[in-house]
Design a protein around this motif. Structure first.
Motif, mmCIF file in Angstrom:
data_model
loop_
_atom_site.group_PDB
_atom_site.id
_atom_site.type_symbol
_atom_site.label_atom_id
_atom_site.label_comp_id
_atom_site.label_asym_id
_atom_site.label_seq_id
_atom_site.Cartn_x
_atom_site.Cartn_y
_atom_site.Cartn_z
ATOM 1 N N ARG A 88 61.086 41.523 28.184
ATOM 2 C CA ARG A 88 60.622 41.615 29.573
ATOM 3 C C ARG A 88 59.108 41.450 29.657
ATOM 4 N NH1 ARG A 88 62.720 45.902 28.227
ATOM 5 N NH2 ARG A 88 61.658 47.468 29.477
ATOM 6 N N SER A 146 65.324 45.414 22.967
ATOM 7 C CA SER A 146 65.804 46.697 23.480
ATOM 8 C C SER A 146 67.043 46.471 24.345
ATOM 9 C CB SER A 146 64.725 47.367 24.336
ATOM 10 O OG SER A 146 64.487 46.598 25.515
ATOM 11 N N GLU A 186 67.270 47.375 27.442
ATOM 12 C CA GLU A 186 66.794 46.910 28.746
ATOM 13 C C GLU A 186 66.555 45.403 28.719
ATOM 14 O OE1 GLU A 186 65.652 49.546 27.068
ATOM 15 O OE2 GLU A 186 66.516 51.096 28.380
ATOM 16 N N ASP A 187 65.999 44.908 27.611
ATOM 17 C CA ASP A 187 65.816 43.456 27.464
ATOM 18 C C ASP A 187 67.164 42.737 27.556
ATOM 19 O OD1 ASP A 187 63.076 43.616 27.002
ATOM 20 O OD2 ASP A 187 63.237 43.307 24.822
ATOM 21 N N ASN A 200 68.568 42.679 31.026
ATOM 22 C CA ASN A 200 67.752 41.787 31.850
ATOM 23 C C ASN A 200 68.022 40.319 31.508
ATOM 24 O OD1 ASN A 200 65.360 41.304 33.664
ATOM 25 N ND2 ASN A 200 64.586 40.392 31.768
ATOM 26 N N GLU A 251 59.372 48.480 21.491
ATOM 27 C CA GLU A 251 60.296 49.362 22.224
ATOM 28 C C GLU A 251 61.249 50.126 21.313
ATOM 29 O OE1 GLU A 251 61.465 48.671 26.445
ATOM 30 O OE2 GLU A 251 61.690 46.629 25.687
#
Ligand SMILES: CC(=O)N[C@H](C=O)[C@@H](O)[C@H](O)[C@H](O)COP(=O)(O)O
Length: 227
Positions: free
Chosen positions: A104, A134, A136-137, A140, A159
């Motif tokens: 991100r 991660s 979250e990556d 996303n 991360e």
């Protein structure tokens, strides 16, 4: 290059070998990497991952299996196929799958990950593998349109801790999130048992680089054990 859904599906549960030599190293020659790739295919690699435009071209000629291509520019921050220009060059060199930074973080050309992926899809037949660091990556990147997500940058983007072996905890967390795209385990998988563990943690396929194709590092492991 077009990789059909069936050809992508054929990689499920399989080994992908990354053949990369680093700047200044004796093996950093596209023909050499293509030979290493072809040797890995004899051993059972179902796909190959290579770095650099010429390496993609030579490897495409040397193997029949799908080629994941990337272009490293620099060695910190966003450096794995950092911009749309790099990504399109890799795609046009013949990579079936373009691996690019899927974090991100801000990209050097100011485009978003989604814009970059859309450009690759619009201007080539290549699929996109987002190299993530991660959970979250990964979430996303899947949302942004990536065709595959990898744990390539776990331990390298700040991360996640740099685990001794593969980051199995992250793999399991991404697998539990139930992404709609294949999850590729990559990074510090050094033994067959670790490769197996990555599949068991929920990976679709497993990339091994250093432990198969980087003799200087492998030699160092043995040397260290004798001292
Ligand atoms: C972080 C980064 O730059 N990873 C690169 C990505 O292409 C390569 O240097 C790695 O060798 C590759 O990911 C395979 O991992 P390992 O060599 O640990 O099996």
């Amino acid at each position: 290059m077009l990789l059909t859904p069936a050809e992508l599906e054929a990689l499920r549960g399989r080994l992908i070998v990354s053949a990369q030599a680093y700047p200044g190293e004796p093996m950093r020659t596209p023909t050499t990497m293509a030979q290493v790739a072809a040797s890995a295919v004899i051993g059972g690699a179902a796909a190959i991952r290579v770095q650099g435009i010429a390496d993609v071209q030579f490897t495409r000629s040397a193997v029949e299996v799908p080629v994941i291509g990337l272009w490293k520019d620099g060695h910190e921050g966003v450096f794995i196929t950092p911009t749309a220009r790099h990504a399109l060059a890799v795609a046009h060199a013949g990579a079936h799958i373009v691996a690019l930074d899927g974090t991100r973080r801000a990209r050097p050309d100011g485009l978003s990950l989604q814009q970059t992926i859309e450009l690759v899809h619009a201007e080539s037949h290549a699929l996109v593998m987002a190299d993530c660091g991660s959970l979250e990556d990964a979430l996303n990147a899947a949302e942004a349109g990536a065709d595959l997500v990898g744990t390539t940058l776990a331990g390298y983007s700040g991360e996640r801790p740099k685990t001794e072996g593969p980051d199995l905890e992250l793999l399991a967390a991404i697998a539990a999130a139930g992404l709609s795209v294949p999850l590729v385990a990559e990074g510090r998988i050094h033994t067959p048992a670790q490769a197996r563990a990555a599949l068991d943690a929920g990976a679709f396929a497993v990339v091994v680089g250093t432990a198969i194709t980087h003799p200087a590092t492998i030699t160092g492991w043995f040397d260290a054990a004798l001292r």
